[in-house]
Design a protein around this motif. Structure first.
Motif, short mmCIF file in Angstrom:
data_model
loop_
_atom_site.label_atom_id
_atom_site.label_comp_id
_atom_site.label_asym_id
_atom_site.label_seq_id
_atom_site.Cartn_x
_atom_site.Cartn_y
_atom_site.Cartn_z
N ALA A 49 -28.90 -12.19 -2.37
CA ALA A 49 -29.90 -13.22 -2.69
C ALA A 49 -29.34 -14.55 -2.23
O ALA A 49 -28.28 -14.99 -2.69
CB ALA A 49 -30.19 -13.26 -4.19
N ALA A 50 -30.05 -15.20 -1.31
CA ALA A 50 -29.55 -16.42 -0.70
C ALA A 50 -30.70 -17.40 -0.49
O ALA A 50 -31.88 -16.99 -0.47
CB ALA A 50 -28.86 -16.12 0.64
N PRO A 51 -30.40 -18.69 -0.31
CA PRO A 51 -31.47 -19.67 -0.08
C PRO A 51 -32.29 -19.31 1.15
O PRO A 51 -31.76 -18.78 2.14
CB PRO A 51 -30.70 -20.97 0.11
N HIS A 52 -33.57 -19.62 1.10
CA HIS A 52 -34.46 -19.29 2.22
C HIS A 52 -34.21 -20.18 3.43
O HIS A 52 -34.58 -19.85 4.54
CB HIS A 52 -35.93 -19.37 1.80
N VAL A 53 -33.55 -21.33 3.20
CA VAL A 53 -33.15 -22.24 4.28
C VAL A 53 -31.72 -22.70 4.00
O VAL A 53 -31.17 -22.45 2.93
CB VAL A 53 -34.09 -23.47 4.37
N ASP A 54 -31.12 -23.38 4.97
CA ASP A 54 -29.77 -23.91 4.80
C ASP A 54 -29.71 -24.84 3.59
O ASP A 54 -30.54 -25.73 3.44
CB ASP A 54 -29.35 -24.67 6.07
N ALA A 55 -28.73 -24.62 2.73
CA ALA A 55 -28.55 -25.44 1.53
C ALA A 55 -27.11 -25.94 1.43
O ALA A 55 -26.56 -26.07 0.34
CB ALA A 55 -28.93 -24.65 0.28
N SER A 56 -26.51 -26.23 2.59
CA SER A 56 -25.12 -26.69 2.61
C SER A 56 -24.99 -28.04 1.89
O SER A 56 -25.88 -28.89 1.96
CB SER A 56 -24.64 -26.83 4.05
N GLY A 57 -23.87 -28.22 1.19
CA GLY A 57 -23.57 -29.50 0.58
C GLY A 57 -24.27 -29.76 -0.74
O GLY A 57 -24.24 -30.89 -1.24
N VAL A 58 -24.86 -28.73 -1.35
CA VAL A 58 -25.59 -28.97 -2.60
C VAL A 58 -24.70 -28.79 -3.83
O VAL A 58 -25.17 -29.01 -4.96
CB VAL A 58 -26.82 -28.04 -2.71
N GLY A 59 -23.44 -28.42 -3.65
CA GLY A 59 -22.53 -28.27 -4.79
C GLY A 59 -23.05 -27.29 -5.81
O GLY A 59 -23.50 -26.20 -5.48
N GLY A 60 -23.03 -27.69 -7.07
CA GLY A 60 -23.47 -26.83 -8.15
C GLY A 60 -24.91 -27.04 -8.55
O GLY A 60 -25.31 -26.64 -9.66
N SER A 61 -25.72 -27.62 -7.68
CA SER A 61 -27.12 -27.89 -8.00
C SER A 61 -27.87 -26.62 -8.35
O SER A 61 -27.72 -25.60 -7.70
CB SER A 61 -27.81 -28.57 -6.80
N VAL A 62 -28.72 -26.72 -9.37
CA VAL A 62 -29.58 -25.59 -9.75
C VAL A 62 -31.04 -25.91 -9.45
O VAL A 62 -31.95 -25.39 -10.09
CB VAL A 62 -29.40 -25.21 -11.24
N LEU A 63 -31.24 -26.75 -8.44
CA LEU A 63 -32.59 -27.11 -8.01
C LEU A 63 -33.28 -25.91 -7.37
O LEU A 63 -32.66 -25.13 -6.64
CB LEU A 63 -32.54 -28.26 -7.01
N SER A 64 -34.56 -25.76 -7.62
CA SER A 64 -35.37 -24.79 -6.91
C SER A 64 -36.77 -25.38 -6.72
O SER A 64 -37.14 -26.36 -7.38
CB SER A 64 -35.46 -23.46 -7.68
N VAL A 65 -37.51 -24.81 -5.81
CA VAL A 65 -38.89 -25.23 -5.57
C VAL A 65 -39.77 -24.49 -6.56
O VAL A 65 -39.95 -23.27 -6.44
CB VAL A 65 -39.32 -24.93 -4.12
N ARG A 66 -40.30 -25.20 -7.53
CA ARG A 66 -41.02 -24.55 -8.61
C ARG A 66 -42.48 -24.97 -8.66
O ARG A 66 -42.80 -26.14 -8.47
CB ARG A 66 -40.36 -24.86 -9.96
N GLU A 67 -43.31 -24.00 -8.94
CA GLU A 67 -44.72 -24.24 -9.20
C GLU A 67 -45.07 -23.56 -10.51
O GLU A 67 -45.00 -22.33 -10.61
CB GLU A 67 -45.58 -23.69 -8.05
N ASP A 68 -45.39 -24.38 -11.52
CA ASP A 68 -45.68 -23.83 -12.85
C ASP A 68 -44.52 -23.00 -13.38
O ASP A 68 -44.71 -21.94 -13.99
CB ASP A 68 -46.96 -22.98 -12.82
N GLY A 69 -43.29 -23.50 -13.12
CA GLY A 69 -42.11 -22.81 -13.61
C GLY A 69 -41.71 -21.60 -12.81
O GLY A 69 -40.80 -20.87 -13.21
N ARG A 70 -42.34 -21.39 -11.69
CA ARG A 70 -42.05 -20.22 -10.87
C ARG A 70 -41.38 -20.63 -9.57
O ARG A 70 -41.77 -21.61 -8.93
CB ARG A 70 -43.34 -19.45 -10.57
#
Length: 280
Positions: A49-70
């Protein structure tokens, strides 16, 4: 003095353990595929399970693209990994690991393997690495984790030596599995042919990494856009790396292994302040 290790271990103890393979270079990175294949060949039950695009340099970020919590994810079939479940996730590496420990994966992983990163993760600047961030996030769930990075040059070569990282992997996995729960190891391997690898060395973190970033303030003078900008660019270290550090050892051709620790507290702050007042 840094310790060393010769290669040739087997990972029999990994049988039936489940490994979550992730990275910060994205689902389409050959380094991710190589690490998943290496874990599978070592006997792990593998899920990717990996990011759908390059996510280099994000450290420990738990950001995701969410719509209505999904958060969206897509099933993928990866090259030469038939039968291995794989997902492209619209979220950062640490988010993926946390999701795995919050009910998404059943059964949840026993270990998290992150990488193989394109470019070394060296020195205290590993704080900014999404590859490292995923491994540290695993420790918060009590899982052992390994971050693997290949010390490629600034311009990524056409054919990085993924096989060199895989050559070192079995011995490091044995170290990991023999370590306490929540152990986090960072492995950096020089981008050289297997025959040119020197022995694996334990290394302490350099003050910085092998490359520093310089940021210049440039005043806006474009007629269409007069906004000032911050221009970031790499600047090589002005002084040689300190002997015994990960930066120095990788530059000398050694794969390096370093145990990392997540965020922790240091008690006694007020006790120290009280003692200082009494002494004054």
């Amino acid at each position: 003095m840094a310790t060393s290790l010769a290669y040739g271990g087997a990972v029999a103890s990994s049988r039936r353990l489940r490994a979550l393979i992730t990275n910060d270079d994205g689902i389409d990175s050959p380094g991710l595929w190589a690490l998943a294949a290496g874990a599978r060949d070592a006997g792990f039950d593998v899920v990717v399970a990996a990011p759908h695009v390059d996510a280099s340099g994000v450290g420990g970020s738990v950001l995701s693209v969410r719509e209505d919590g999904r958060t969206r994810l897509q099933r993928r079939e990866l090259p030469e990994l038939a039968g291995v479940p794989a997902f492209a996730v619209e979220g950062h590496p640490a988010f993926i690991v946390h999701a795995a420990g919050r009910g998404w994966l059943d059964p949840e992983p026993d270990v998290v393997l992150s990488g193989i990163n394109i470019g070394a993760n060296l020195g205290h600047s590993v704080l900014h690495s999404g590859t490292i961030g995923a491994a540290l996030a695993a420790s918060l769930h009590g899982w052992r984790a390994l971050a693997v990075s290949l010390g490629t040059p600034a311009v990524t070569p056409e054919r990085p030596h993924w096989e060199s990282a895989l050559q070192v992997l079995p011995d490091v996995l044995d170290l990991l599995l023999a370590s306490p729960d929540a152990t986090v190891l960072s492995l950096n391997v020089p981008d050289v042919p297997v025959a040119e690898l020197r022995e694996l060395r334990e290394a302490r973190l350099a003050r910085f990494g092998s490359v520093q970033v310089r940021v210049d303030h440039i005043a806006g003078d474009d007629a269409d856009d007069d906004a000032d900008v911050l221009h970031s660019h790499a600047a090589e270290l002005a002084t040689p790396p300190e002997p015994g550090t990960d930066t120095a050892l990788v530059a000398a051709g050694h794969p390096t292994i370093t145990e990392l620790q997540s965020v922790s507290d240091r008690p006694g702050l007020l006790d120290g302040a009280t003692a200082a007042r009494r002494a004054s």
